[in-house]
Write an enzyme that holds these catalytic residues in place. Structure first.
Site: not given
Lengths: 324, 413
Positions: B309, B313, B322
């Site tokens: 990815r 998100h 993160y």
């Protein structure tokens, strides 16, 4: 007309519809060879085979999730959850998926199925074989909830539920599975959803009940009659969407109402019924509406007859309401 | 790949024959051949880019040649059409994020970096097969024939939105293209796809259902339920796990202590296969194999597409919180678009000029769709109460009438 108990009447309805409609499939834990732990599906495996009466792996979420997929394909699954208390692993599928499928797809898809499950206490089943979770499903937009009290209604409402375009939770009051007996029409027989039944006419107090508690309400009504109080008893039959007209009509006549249900009191269906009566018949009320229900505790084992709203608890509420 | 900082994957110990025996793909990776790889060992922090492992099916080599053992044998027109579909997906991702940042749409959940997995697997389906999306698969739905306007209307939640403005953006559906409706809870579509395929099997209809989910969903109840039911009833289902490395901020090693996601299939009595998810040829190969297995009545297959990815998100997520941006660079080097573009340049006379022309044309189509969507009014007040039940019951009619009579919310369209 043949005499049947409720187990036989439900079995008769399933058999009738499965013969008529090849899209109907049964699935669940133990519904096949053994015919269900309450024997409701007995003999159907032998007649319709493994492809239409399916013993599944032991997972309620899996049963309802796959049933939804089958419904999307065009079958009409009638899954059984062995006890209403075990429906919660499937709650996500029922709440997030089944109830919303038509709405969220703008009507392009719908998932039509009937979930049969035994509910209620009175069989010494403790927390996990006794609960009445109707409110948890009524609060979810998109679900119909049905609970018959008599064998004839069990057959007629189940056939109506299977043919209804919306998903239905069909709650079977296991306490009266075999105790409730009566004449059941042969062949095709439908009791329309959304219509309550005035089981007993009366002019003093309206009693609203359903499922196994109908018999307790009738018992209390009989004892009240001995005290000169004439009760009207309404069997709700379809819990949601409920027959508000019949309730309001009765309350306008009597001015007094007692609602009875096994589920816990707070935020139970009785709360909604009382609120609706207040909204729609407030000026006709002669006494505060009363609820006689289970308590806001987990369902107890040893003290279950103290927990249940049996006639000995209904009667004083009726008297108090009548004398208010 | 050598710049990866992740520990060496145990997967490299898998028998090379798995990938090299010429029948590469799902069909032979059955329980028996995988027992050896199930030897208990320490949980390994895996990286989805560990695609060099021997058991991972791959086709498009670094030198832009195809491995003949896994080459799905596409025509030039097919490859170009696939590239175009991937580029459309990317153009959409780019513009929709911009629209969200401008406040013109509320949300977007994209597929940046996962285009080969999504378009390749959709391409491998037959017309009669059904697609149960997770939510990143709009490229697949468009490939199957969902009109661009329908998708863009969904992004705006207007009156023409298939979901009638009732769902967030990227929660589309399109029955005509055999694409079912999307919900946000994780994994719920998995058992539904199994039930759907099971019903088709009961009716003896020749079709398969492919269901998409991320590797995070392998932790959900419905992953287990779905694969378990599919294994027991041998349903024609293709479980397509996009292992993109992240479930929002949580990395793969927090989802499982298994060595791979594909090997979970063994416990359910079905084959599992890992594929380089950024290699569209390999994705097509393994998905076709799975469709063929289903059609032969051999049941389900679990595919783990190892991809990444590249974006957050969703538009609500900032991955820098993160994931240091530098750690993404090795994956950018494995960008499935860039890999396919290099292949097109080498073998199909593709040029930068054609690339720019195509992007401009896709962009123009999209601009037109956005313009039309923005000019379309919102859904009617009454529509809020429709489709809850087949007919509007009394209590909803009362509530609808109360709303219609009452005051309008601020900013009502």
């Amino acid at each position: 007309m043949p005499q049947m108990n409720m187990v036989q009447a439900i079995n008769d309805a399933l058999r009738f519809e499965m013969r008529k409609d090849p899209r109907v499939v049964l699935m669940g834990e133990d519904v096949g060879k053994v015919g269900g732990v309450f024997r409701v599906t007995q003999g159907l495996f032998d007649e319709f085979g493994d492809d239409r009466v399916i013993d599944t792996p032991l997972s309620e979420g899996g049963i309802i999730g796959t049933a939804i997929g089958m419904a999307l394909y065009g079958l009409v699954p009638v899954p059984e959850i062995q006890f209403g208390d075990f429906i919660f692993p499937a709650y996500d599928q029922i709440v997030s998926e089944l109830a919303k499928y038509r709405y969220r797809s703008g009507g392009e898809f719908s998932a039509k199925l009937v979930i049969r499950t035994p509910v209620g206490g009175g069989i010494r089943g403790g927390h996990y074989h006794s609960q009445s979770p109707e409110a948890q499903f009524i609060h979810v937009a998109g679900l119909k909830v049905v609970c018959p009290a008599t064998p004839a209604d069990a057959k007629g409402l189940l056939l109506a539920s299977i043919r209804d375009p919306d998903p239905v939770l069909f709650f079977e009051p296991k306490r009266v599975y075999r105790a409730a007996k009566g004449e059941v029409p042969e062949g095709d027989f439908v009791v329309p959803l959304g219509k309550a039944n005035v089981v007993k006419q009366g002019g003093d107090v309206t009693l609203v009940a359903w499922g196994a508690m109908l018999y307790e309400a009738l018992d209390a009504a009989q004892k009240a009659a001995e005290k000169g109080i004439d009760c009207e008893v309404v069997d709700l039959r379809t819990l949601w969407p409920l027959d508000i007209d019949t309730i309001v009509q009765s309350v306008k006549k009597t001015g007094r109402v007692v609602v009875v249900h096994e589920a816990p009191k707070s935020c139970g269906l009785g709360s909604e019924i009382v609120a609706l009566i207040n909204e729609k018949a407030f000026l006709h009320l002669e006494a505060p509406p009363k609820r006689v229900t289970g308590f806001d505790t987990p369902f107890p084992y040893t003290l279950e007859n103290e927990y249940l709203p049996l006639s000995h608890r209904i009667l004083p509420a009726v008297v108090e309401t009548a004398q208010y | 790949m050598s710049s990866m900082s992740a520990p060496k994957p145990a997967a490299t110990e898998a028998p090379a024959a798995d990938a090299l025996d010429g029948s590469n793909g799902a069909s032979h990776v059955g329980p028996a051949s995988r027992v050896e790889s199930l030897a208990v060992g320490p949980a390994v922090a895996r990286h989805p880019g560990d695609t060099k492992a021997a058991d991972v099916v791959k086709c498009l080599r670094d030198d832009s040649t195809l491995d003949p053992r896994t080459d799905p044998g596409l025509s030039s027109a097919e490859v170009i059409a696939l590239y175009e579909a991937m580029l459309r997906t990317r153009v959409l991702d780019d513009r929709l994020v911009a629209l969200q940042r401008q406040g013109r749409i509320g949300f977007h959940i994209g597929s940046l970096g996962e285009e080969a997995s999504i378009i390749g697997s959709a391409f491998a389906l037959r017309p009669q097969d059904w697609l149960f999306p997770c939510y990143r698969e709009f490229g697949g739905a468009l490939w199957r024939g969902m009109p661009l306007q329908r998708y863009v209307d969904n992004m705006f939640g207007n009156a023409n939105d298939p979901a009638k403005g009732r769902q967030m953006p990227d929660h589309y559906c399109f029955r005509q293209a055999k694409v079912t409706s999307i919900s946000s809870p994780i994994g719920t579509q998995i058992t539904q796809a199994v039930g759907f395929a099971w019903a088709a099997k009961l009716k003896k209809d020749d079709l398969a259902a492919i269901v998409y989910f991320g590797e995070g969903a392998t932790s959900s109840n419905e992953f287990h339920n779905g694969l378990n039911f599919a294994g027991v009833f041998k349903t024609p289902t293709i479980f397509f796990c996009r292992n993109n490395g992240w479930a929002i901020s949580v990395p793969t090693e927090r989802q499982t202590a298994s060595r791979t996601f594909a090997e979970k299939a063994v416990a359910y009595g079905m084959p599992g296969v890992r594929v380089d998810g950024n290699d569209i040829f390999a994705v097509i190969k393994v998905t076709r194999d799975a469709v063929e297995r289903a059609a032969r009545g051999e049941g389900s297959t679990l595919i783990e597409a190892m991809t990444y990815r590249l974006s957050g998100h969703s538009t609500s997520d900032d991955p820098k919180a993160y994931r240091p941006d530098g750690t993404v660079d090795p994956w950018r080097a494995q960008d499935p678009m860039a890999r396919l573009r290099r292949y097109l340049h080498k073998h199909h006379g593709w040029t930068d000029a054609r690339d720019k022309e195509l992007e401009a044309s896709l962009d123009a189509d999209l601009r037109e769709a956005i313009k039309a969507a923005e000019a379309t009014a919102g859904p009617s007040l009454e529509s809020m109460f429709e489709d809850v039940f087949a007919e509007v019951p009394w209590h909803l009619a009362e509530q609808r009438d109360e709303l219609v009579r009452g005051p309008r919310a601020k900013g009502h369209p």
